[in-house]
Design an enzyme around this catalytic site. Structure first.
Site, PDB file in Angstrom:
ATOM      1  N   PHE A  48       0.854  -1.197   0.000  1.00 49.01           N
ATOM      2  CA  PHE A  48       0.000   0.000   0.000  1.00 49.01           C
ATOM      3  C   PHE A  48       0.884   1.239   0.000  1.00 49.01           C
ATOM      4  O   PHE A  48       0.792   2.111   0.854  1.00 49.01           O
ATOM      5  CB  PHE A  48      -0.942  -0.040   1.215  1.00 49.01           C
ATOM      6  CG  PHE A  48      -2.183   0.789   1.056  1.00 49.01           C
ATOM      7  CD1 PHE A  48      -3.009   0.650  -0.058  1.00 49.01           C
ATOM      8  CD2 PHE A  48      -2.546   1.708   2.035  1.00 49.01           C
ATOM      9  CE1 PHE A  48      -4.161   1.413  -0.201  1.00 49.01           C
ATOM     10  CE2 PHE A  48      -3.702   2.475   1.914  1.00 49.01           C
ATOM     11  CZ  PHE A  48      -4.509   2.326   0.792  1.00 49.01           C
ATOM     12  N   GLY A  68       4.114   3.373 -16.931  1.00 55.09           N
ATOM     13  CA  GLY A  68       3.218   4.001 -15.957  1.00 55.09           C
ATOM     14  C   GLY A  68       1.777   3.850 -16.429  1.00 55.09           C
ATOM     15  O   GLY A  68       1.264   2.737 -16.546  1.00 55.09           O
ATOM     16  N   LYS A  88      12.031  -3.296 -17.791  1.00 52.99           N
ATOM     17  CA  LYS A  88      10.886  -3.037 -18.678  1.00 52.99           C
ATOM     18  C   LYS A  88      11.141  -3.619 -20.067  1.00 52.99           C
ATOM     19  O   LYS A  88      10.230  -4.131 -20.722  1.00 52.99           O
ATOM     20  CB  LYS A  88      10.615  -1.537 -18.741  1.00 52.99           C
ATOM     21  CG  LYS A  88      10.071  -0.996 -17.410  1.00 52.99           C
ATOM     22  CD  LYS A  88      10.156   0.517 -17.344  1.00 52.99           C
ATOM     23  CE  LYS A  88       9.555   1.047 -16.046  1.00 52.99           C
ATOM     24  NZ  LYS A  88       9.945   2.428 -15.757  1.00 52.99           N
TER      25      LYS A  88
HETATM   26  N1  HSE Z   1      11.192   4.775 -11.390  1.00 48.68           N
HETATM   27  C1  HSE Z   1      10.384   4.455 -12.529  1.00 48.68           C
HETATM   28  C2  HSE Z   1      10.667   5.501 -13.613  1.00 48.68           C
HETATM   29  C3  HSE Z   1       8.943   4.467 -12.121  1.00 48.68           C
HETATM   30  O1  HSE Z   1      11.272   6.510 -13.299  1.00 48.68           O
HETATM   31  O2  HSE Z   1      10.304   5.274 -14.765  1.00 48.68           O
HETATM   32  C4  HSE Z   1       7.995   3.902 -13.152  1.00 48.68           C
HETATM   33  O3  HSE Z   1       8.241   2.548 -13.436  1.00 48.68           O
END
Ligand code: HSE
Length: 335
Positions: free
Chosen positions: A8, A151, A221
């Site tokens: 959370f 995101g 990613k």
């Molecule tokens: N720390 C990551 C960024 C957050 O700056 O892209 C999102 O995955």
């Protein structure tokens, strides 16, 4: 739809806020009435089969833990996943790219229990993507992770769904908001250190910002995209990775004089996975600033397509969780 929320932090709390503000239209537009029946963090748990009061849950968290929601709240995440009846488990604990824990254990436990799983945690996917997909299939559950890349920007869905039938040959882009923010600020004349401090304060950076700076977050990613979009079976070990710590203000300035910018570019050409600072023309659509992410897909029939959007932030990432939840609802449950 009963949901267990594990973790959370920024994203989990943002998700609760979205549910509070959107309850009515989520039901009228999507036929979905999510009920958070349990929430658990490092300090304790809150459980209510009728659905937790989310205002009260957020207030409890302000005191330090969701465990303050009620007096007897000592179940840990694995106990909550095991003991609380729900259709979906949302895993929002922080990313650990060395062990994948505790997220991997939570996801495995939830799948074994027959729960559909949504995660925004990149660690489990970056380290064990193929086996988690296999486990989800074996247990007949859906596994969604839109918020792990981009995101709130639907980069994974764009490639997977909108380019269906086409064949993606390669892709490249900016996958880390924090480093893009730092490099953009350096271009404006700010020092590396103060730009990093700014990114931390604004909540873009990972709990351990070295994950951003050294390119691990972008590499994670990239791994998720390569597995999900290109059908590759790769993990972090397969990425040739260089971060931005060696990029100097003078490099940024020289690139600017040539009409270019230095960006941390992640690329995949179906054989090689690479993350490295790269000089990019200002005219290239992937040359975006601030915390924006941008990815150009090169596909066999439709050529180059670029998707751009906000790549970091609690509410943005929580919106991806909500998309996944609606998709599970639409796919699995009759309206
Ligand atoms: N720390 C990551 C960024 C957050 O700056 O892209 C999102 O995955």
């Amino acid at each position: 739809m009963r949901v267990v929320l594990v973790g959370f932090g920024v994203v989990g709390q943002s998700f609760a806020r979205i549910l509070l503000s959107r309850a009515a239209d989520l039901y009228t537009q999507h036929g979905i009435k999510p009920r958070i029946v349990a929430c658990v963090d490092q300090g304790g748990s809150a459980i209510s089969p009728a659905g937790l009061d989310l205002q009260r849950l957020l207030k409890a968290k302000k005191k330090g833990s969701v465990g303050f929601y009620e007096s007897d709240a000592r179940q840990d995440p694995l106990q909550v996943i095991e003991n609380v009846d729900a259709e979906v488990v949302i895993e929002c604990t922080p990313t650990n790219l060395t062990t994948g824990e505790p997220g991997t254990s939570h996801i495995i436990a939830a799948m074994r229990k027959g729960r559909h799983v949504i995660t925004v945690n990149k660690g489990p996917l970056a380290l064990s993507f193929p086996s988690l997909i296999e486990l989800a299939n074996y247990n007949g559950v859906m596994f969604r992770f839109s918020g792990t890349v981009g995101g709130g920007t639907p980069i994974l869905e764009f490639a997977k769904r909108c380019l269906k039938g086409d064949s993606i040959i390669s892709f490249q882009g900016i996958l880390n908001g924090t480093t893009n923010y730092i490099l953009s600020k350096m271009e404006e004349g700010l020092s590396y250190e103060s730009a990093l401090q700014d990114a931390k304060e604004k909540g873009y950076a990972e709990a351990n910002p070295a994950l951003d700076i050294d390119g691990y977050d972008a590499a994670a990613k990239l791994v998720i995209m390569a597995n999900w979009i290109m059908g590759m079976k790769v993990t972090m070990k397969n990425v040739d990775r260089t971060g931005i710590s060696a990029v100097k203000a003078s490099d940024v300035k020289k690139a600017l004089q040539r009409g270019n910018a230095i960006k941390l570019i992640a690329s995949c050409d179906s054989k090689h996975l690479q993350v490295r600072p790269t000089e990019v023309s200002k005219k290239d659509p992937i040359c975006v600033n601030g915390t924006l992410n941008a990815v150009t897909f090169s596909s066999e029939h439709s050529g180059h397509q670029t998707i751009i959007g906000r790549g970091a932030g609690g509410i943005e990432t929580a919106s991806a969780v909500l998309r996944d939840l609606i998709e599970i609802r639409d796919t699995v449950f009759e309206r």
